[in-house]
Design a protein around this motif. Structure first.
Motif, mmCIF file in Angstrom:
data_model
loop_
_atom_site.group_PDB
_atom_site.id
_atom_site.type_symbol
_atom_site.label_atom_id
_atom_site.label_comp_id
_atom_site.label_asym_id
_atom_site.label_seq_id
_atom_site.Cartn_x
_atom_site.Cartn_y
_atom_site.Cartn_z
ATOM 1 N N LYS A 106 0.844 -1.205 0.000
ATOM 2 C CA LYS A 106 0.000 0.000 0.000
ATOM 3 C C LYS A 106 0.875 1.248 0.000
ATOM 4 C CE LYS A 106 -3.875 2.411 1.083
ATOM 5 N NZ LYS A 106 -3.778 3.618 0.300
ATOM 6 N N GLN A 107 1.919 1.235 0.815
ATOM 7 C CA GLN A 107 2.825 2.379 0.876
ATOM 8 C C GLN A 107 3.476 2.601 -0.488
ATOM 9 O OE1 GLN A 107 5.974 2.063 3.766
ATOM 10 N NE2 GLN A 107 6.974 3.906 3.052
ATOM 11 N N ARG A 108 3.933 1.524 -1.115
ATOM 12 C CA ARG A 108 4.584 1.631 -2.425
ATOM 13 C C ARG A 108 3.606 2.183 -3.459
ATOM 14 N NH1 ARG A 108 8.126 -3.328 -4.146
ATOM 15 N NH2 ARG A 108 9.335 -2.401 -2.486
ATOM 16 N N ALA A 109 2.364 1.702 -3.446
ATOM 17 C CA ALA A 109 1.353 2.181 -4.391
ATOM 18 C C ALA A 109 1.032 3.659 -4.150
ATOM 19 C CB ALA A 109 0.087 1.332 -4.274
ATOM 20 N N ASP A 110 0.906 4.034 -2.887
ATOM 21 C CA ASP A 110 0.626 5.437 -2.557
ATOM 22 C C ASP A 110 1.758 6.345 -3.035
ATOM 23 O OD1 ASP A 110 -1.739 4.649 -1.371
ATOM 24 O OD2 ASP A 110 -1.008 4.888 0.692
ATOM 25 N N GLU A 111 2.997 5.905 -2.807
ATOM 26 C CA GLU A 111 4.133 6.728 -3.211
ATOM 27 C C GLU A 111 4.269 6.781 -4.734
ATOM 28 O OE1 GLU A 111 7.545 5.467 -0.932
ATOM 29 O OE2 GLU A 111 6.735 6.348 0.899
ATOM 30 N N MET A 112 3.883 5.713 -5.428
ATOM 31 C CA MET A 112 3.906 5.724 -6.891
ATOM 32 C C MET A 112 2.917 6.757 -7.422
ATOM 33 S SD MET A 112 5.096 4.822 -9.754
ATOM 34 C CE MET A 112 6.079 3.375 -9.538
ATOM 35 N N GLN A 113 1.766 6.876 -6.760
ATOM 36 C CA GLN A 113 0.790 7.894 -7.152
ATOM 37 C C GLN A 113 1.353 9.292 -6.937
ATOM 38 O OE1 GLN A 113 -2.715 6.825 -4.895
ATOM 39 N NE2 GLN A 113 -3.535 5.617 -6.607
ATOM 40 N N LEU A 114 2.110 9.477 -5.863
ATOM 41 C CA LEU A 114 2.735 10.770 -5.609
ATOM 42 C C LEU A 114 3.762 11.101 -6.685
ATOM 43 C CD1 LEU A 114 3.259 10.544 -1.736
ATOM 44 C CD2 LEU A 114 1.518 11.854 -2.966
ATOM 45 N N VAL A 115 4.514 10.099 -7.131
ATOM 46 C CA VAL A 115 5.488 10.306 -8.200
ATOM 47 C C VAL A 115 4.754 10.683 -9.484
ATOM 48 C CG1 VAL A 115 7.196 9.170 -9.688
ATOM 49 C CG2 VAL A 115 7.268 8.819 -7.214
ATOM 50 N N ALA A 116 3.694 9.943 -9.807
ATOM 51 C CA ALA A 116 2.928 10.205 -11.022
ATOM 52 C C ALA A 116 2.317 11.603 -11.009
ATOM 53 C CB ALA A 116 1.838 9.152 -11.195
ATOM 54 N N ALA A 117 1.943 12.079 -9.827
ATOM 55 C CA ALA A 117 1.359 13.422 -9.686
ATOM 56 C C ALA A 117 2.424 14.508 -9.662
ATOM 57 C CB ALA A 117 0.509 13.488 -8.420
ATOM 58 N N GLY A 118 3.679 14.109 -9.625
ATOM 59 C CA GLY A 118 4.758 15.091 -9.590
ATOM 60 C C GLY A 118 5.023 15.659 -8.216
ATOM 61 N N ILE A 119 4.524 15.004 -7.180
ATOM 62 C CA ILE A 119 4.688 15.490 -5.814
ATOM 63 C C ILE A 119 5.923 14.906 -5.148
ATOM 64 C CG2 ILE A 119 3.605 15.550 -3.524
ATOM 65 C CD1 ILE A 119 0.904 15.519 -5.006
ATOM 66 N N MET A 120 6.264 13.649 -5.489
ATOM 67 C CA MET A 120 7.444 12.996 -4.925
ATOM 68 C C MET A 120 8.466 12.789 -6.045
ATOM 69 S SD MET A 120 7.905 9.241 -3.146
ATOM 70 C CE MET A 120 7.506 9.690 -1.464
ATOM 71 N N PRO A 121 9.715 13.156 -5.802
ATOM 72 C CA PRO A 121 10.748 12.915 -6.812
ATOM 73 C C PRO A 121 10.974 11.420 -7.036
ATOM 74 C CG PRO A 121 11.517 14.448 -5.128
ATOM 75 C CD PRO A 121 10.220 13.869 -4.636
ATOM 76 N N LYS A 122 11.237 11.042 -8.275
ATOM 77 C CA LYS A 122 11.508 9.643 -8.611
ATOM 78 C C LYS A 122 12.697 9.120 -7.818
ATOM 79 C CE LYS A 122 9.779 10.150 -13.289
ATOM 80 N NZ LYS A 122 10.144 10.176 -14.718
ATOM 81 N N LEU A 123 13.685 9.958 -7.626
ATOM 82 C CA LEU A 123 14.883 9.562 -6.891
ATOM 83 C C LEU A 123 14.521 9.138 -5.465
ATOM 84 C CD1 LEU A 123 18.008 9.468 -7.198
ATOM 85 C CD2 LEU A 123 18.034 11.714 -6.135
ATOM 86 N N GLU A 124 13.671 9.896 -4.815
ATOM 87 C CA GLU A 124 13.239 9.570 -3.450
ATOM 88 C C GLU A 124 12.452 8.269 -3.434
ATOM 89 O OE1 GLU A 124 13.106 9.883 0.580
ATOM 90 O OE2 GLU A 124 14.247 11.146 -0.800
ATOM 91 N N TYR A 125 11.610 8.056 -4.430
ATOM 92 C CA TYR A 125 10.842 6.813 -4.525
ATOM 93 C C TYR A 125 11.776 5.606 -4.621
ATOM 94 C CZ TYR A 125 7.635 3.251 -6.213
ATOM 95 O OH TYR A 125 6.918 2.088 -6.348
ATOM 96 N N LEU A 126 12.804 5.712 -5.457
ATOM 97 C CA LEU A 126 13.753 4.611 -5.614
ATOM 98 C C LEU A 126 14.489 4.330 -4.306
ATOM 99 C CD1 LEU A 126 15.262 5.442 -9.123
ATOM 100 C CD2 LEU A 126 13.634 3.633 -8.548
ATOM 101 N N LYS A 127 14.890 5.380 -3.619
ATOM 102 C CA LYS A 127 15.611 5.198 -2.359
ATOM 103 C C LYS A 127 14.724 4.528 -1.313
ATOM 104 C CE LYS A 127 17.371 9.054 -1.023
ATOM 105 N NZ LYS A 127 17.808 10.437 -0.811
ATOM 106 N N ARG A 128 13.504 4.989 -1.168
ATOM 107 C CA ARG A 128 12.600 4.469 -0.140
ATOM 108 C C ARG A 128 12.151 3.042 -0.417
ATOM 109 N NH1 ARG A 128 8.222 8.579 2.155
ATOM 110 N NH2 ARG A 128 9.521 10.405 2.443
ATOM 111 N N ASN A 129 11.797 2.770 -1.663
ATOM 112 C CA ASN A 129 11.139 1.505 -1.977
ATOM 113 C C ASN A 129 12.079 0.403 -2.434
ATOM 114 O OD1 ASN A 129 8.085 1.959 -1.698
ATOM 115 N ND2 ASN A 129 8.838 3.803 -2.699
ATOM 116 N N PHE A 130 13.296 0.753 -2.777
ATOM 117 C CA PHE A 130 14.248 -0.260 -3.207
ATOM 118 C C PHE A 130 15.498 -0.274 -2.343
ATOM 119 C CE2 PHE A 130 11.572 0.490 -6.864
ATOM 120 C CZ PHE A 130 11.244 -0.796 -7.235
#
Length: 72
Positions: A15-39
């Motif tokens: 759920k957290q990963r899906a929520d953060e992916m939506q934030l990336v898609a919306a341009g709210i979370m940087p892709k770099l931060e998503y990669l660091k957090r989820n991988f």
């Protein structure tokens, strides 16, 4: 003996990963931060990964959409 429960808070990782992916898609979370957090990547590894992904994307410059001069 040691027990670790994600800092005492039960988190649905999917759920957290899906929520953060939506934030990336919306341009709210940087892709770099998503990669660091989820991988679990370091800053350097995440930057390398993102650069590799960006290099694999096709080039959509303005000239790509202009008609070619056929000489007619």
């Amino acid at each position: 003996m040691s027990v670790h429960f994600d800092d005492g808070v039960f988190i649905d990782k999917d759920k957290q990963r899906a929520d953060e992916m939506q934030l990336v898609a919306a341009g709210i979370m940087p892709k770099l931060e998503y990669l660091k957090r989820n991988f679990g990547l370091s800053e350097e590894d995440a930057q390398k990964w993102l650069a590799q992904v960006n290099n694999e994307q096709p080039d959509y410059s303005a000239n790509v959409f202009q008609e070619q001069d056929t000489g007619v």
